[in-house]
Design an enzyme around this catalytic site. Sequence first.
Site, PDB file in Angstrom:
ATOM      1  N   LYS A   1     -58.074 105.294 -34.961  1.00 19.29           N
ATOM      2  CA  LYS A   1     -58.456 104.016 -34.367  1.00 19.29           C
ATOM      3  C   LYS A   1     -59.486 104.171 -33.247  1.00 19.29           C
ATOM      4  O   LYS A   1     -60.424 103.359 -33.141  1.00 19.29           O
ATOM      5  CB  LYS A   1     -57.215 103.295 -33.824  1.00 19.29           C
ATOM      6  CG  LYS A   1     -57.539 101.901 -33.286  1.00 19.29           C
ATOM      7  CD  LYS A   1     -56.294 101.124 -32.898  1.00 19.29           C
ATOM      8  CE  LYS A   1     -56.667  99.708 -32.434  1.00 19.29           C
ATOM      9  NZ  LYS A   1     -55.481  98.894 -32.102  1.00 19.29           N
TER      10      LYS A   1
ATOM     11  N   PHE B   1     -46.104 106.100 -33.666  1.00 18.48           N
ATOM     12  CA  PHE B   1     -45.742 104.905 -34.428  1.00 18.48           C
ATOM     13  C   PHE B   1     -46.749 104.647 -35.544  1.00 18.48           C
ATOM     14  O   PHE B   1     -47.947 104.594 -35.308  1.00 18.48           O
ATOM     15  CB  PHE B   1     -45.669 103.686 -33.502  1.00 18.48           C
ATOM     16  CG  PHE B   1     -45.352 102.402 -34.217  1.00 18.48           C
ATOM     17  CD1 PHE B   1     -44.106 102.199 -34.796  1.00 18.48           C
ATOM     18  CD2 PHE B   1     -46.317 101.410 -34.348  1.00 18.48           C
ATOM     19  CE1 PHE B   1     -43.822 101.024 -35.469  1.00 18.48           C
ATOM     20  CE2 PHE B   1     -46.044 100.224 -35.015  1.00 18.48           C
ATOM     21  CZ  PHE B   1     -44.789 100.025 -35.585  1.00 18.48           C
TER      22      PHE B   1
END
Length: 559
Positions: A163, A113
Amino acid sequence: MYISGAEIVIACLKEQGVDTVFGYPGGAILNLYDALYKHSDEIRHILTSHEQGAAHAADGYARATGRPGVCFATSGPGATNLVTGIATAYMDSIPVVAITCNVGVSLLGKDSFQEIDIAGITMPITKHNYIVKDVTKLAETIRKAFCIAQTGRPGPVLVDIPKDITAEKTDYKPAKIESIVPIPEDISEKEIEKAVSMINKSRRPYIFVGGGAVLSGADKELMEFVNKSDAPVTDTLMGKGAFPGTDKRYTGMLGMHGTKTSNYGVSGCDLLIVVGARFSDRVTGNTKKFAKNAKILQFDVDEAEMNKNVIITEGVTGDIKEVLKKVNEKLKQQSHPEWMNKIQEYKRKYPLQYHESVLSGPFIVEEIYRQTKGDALIVTEVGQHQMWAAQYYQYTKPRTLITSGGLGTMGYGLGAALGAKTGCPEKLVVNIAGDGCFRMNMNEIATAVRYQIPVIQVVVNNHVLGMVRQWQDLFYEKRYSSTVIEDAVDFVKLAEAMGAEGIRVTTREEFEKAFTRALELNRPIVIDCQIDSDEKVWPMVAPGAAISDVFDESDMKQE
């Protein structure tokens, strides 16, 4: 210190002296924004209305200040929304560091995503880019990014950080960042000697100035060089302000919308001295006929620009400021009275002209110049208004025209104006836009209001895509395909809805009063200037023609 990757990024920004970041948060970059929150008293964050606005703001900040601009974006669409802004900076050699955050390392390459290979996408439009998969290499990478962005020919660098790397911790050691300065010893003395010899032998020299002279801060050295060479001066859109537009030797811009004086002069010179320009097609016209009577001497920091678009006679590779210093040391005083008199005669015979009885683009720009006394940062979008801003505002200092030259990015100006004003809060900043361009990023008016950034937004509103329509008029038998903007959009109400002041003007007198009010208000304002749809930029060179074939409205009436 044992800190997270996100905290390392912020620490590295502080090392580099970064005081402002433009951006838009999202899931993948949350750790970085959390770290930024803790340092909000040291680094200001401007939340733009769109990531493209953030990229343009970072670019405008860099152009106005000379320091690298910084923008943040999250993964996927956040990162791709930076692409046009990064490409704009790349084409004009502007130092921007774009920091994006991606999905975790284990999710890369799995169509996760909001995953995108932003390093791959931006590879052709950055000086360099990185994806950092090891937190121990993060600080070194950020430092390299800033160094690369500023060294030699400047340009944008992208750093993409997964991240989980922003969350991982490692030892961080602060570093003292040394100033980046050009190395004079890298310039060939043999090349300097050849350059001086060519100038000494010339009888009709012309100096052609580009953006490289602005980026290197070479305005003082350039003035000395011009005086010693006793030569007229023309420039590119990006070179505006490197040499004063008020100087008697200055003859206006060169190329497609250059002055007749510059186009005729360059076509008749025996030596064209190119100072930090890259021979864009909009400047040269037909390259086979460009400066065909002249030898060409090029000064440029990037050797790859030599013989790329136009075959030159000799070149000197090096930082423009340092090259000019060396040439000035060896060059004897030149004198070309006959040649300079001929150029002055051209200037008297072929001045820029426009219809003075109605509100028009040239009048608007001249009135802005009059009321600002030439002491403003002028930002533009792209199109007719951009050319009028280049022709009719007299730039006397570098970094005072901020515009998208190489890429020609519609929607650039408002974001760039916010960046310029943020970087130079003491300066008056005016963004001149066409109505087509203004529509593309007009949402950044909300950003200006939110942070009370007092930019003056002037919309030259002709209800058409002016430059494209001009081509359709001249070369497509007036087939105005998709260039007429017929709708009920009200820019005044739009400005008021976003919290700004809005004024509509239809006459010269109304614009004079509106701009005076804008100067007094010191808050975001939009001035909607209604002009004729058939207003054109003159002079002009047809695509594929020689620049000596320049024509204007009077020439068309004689046909």
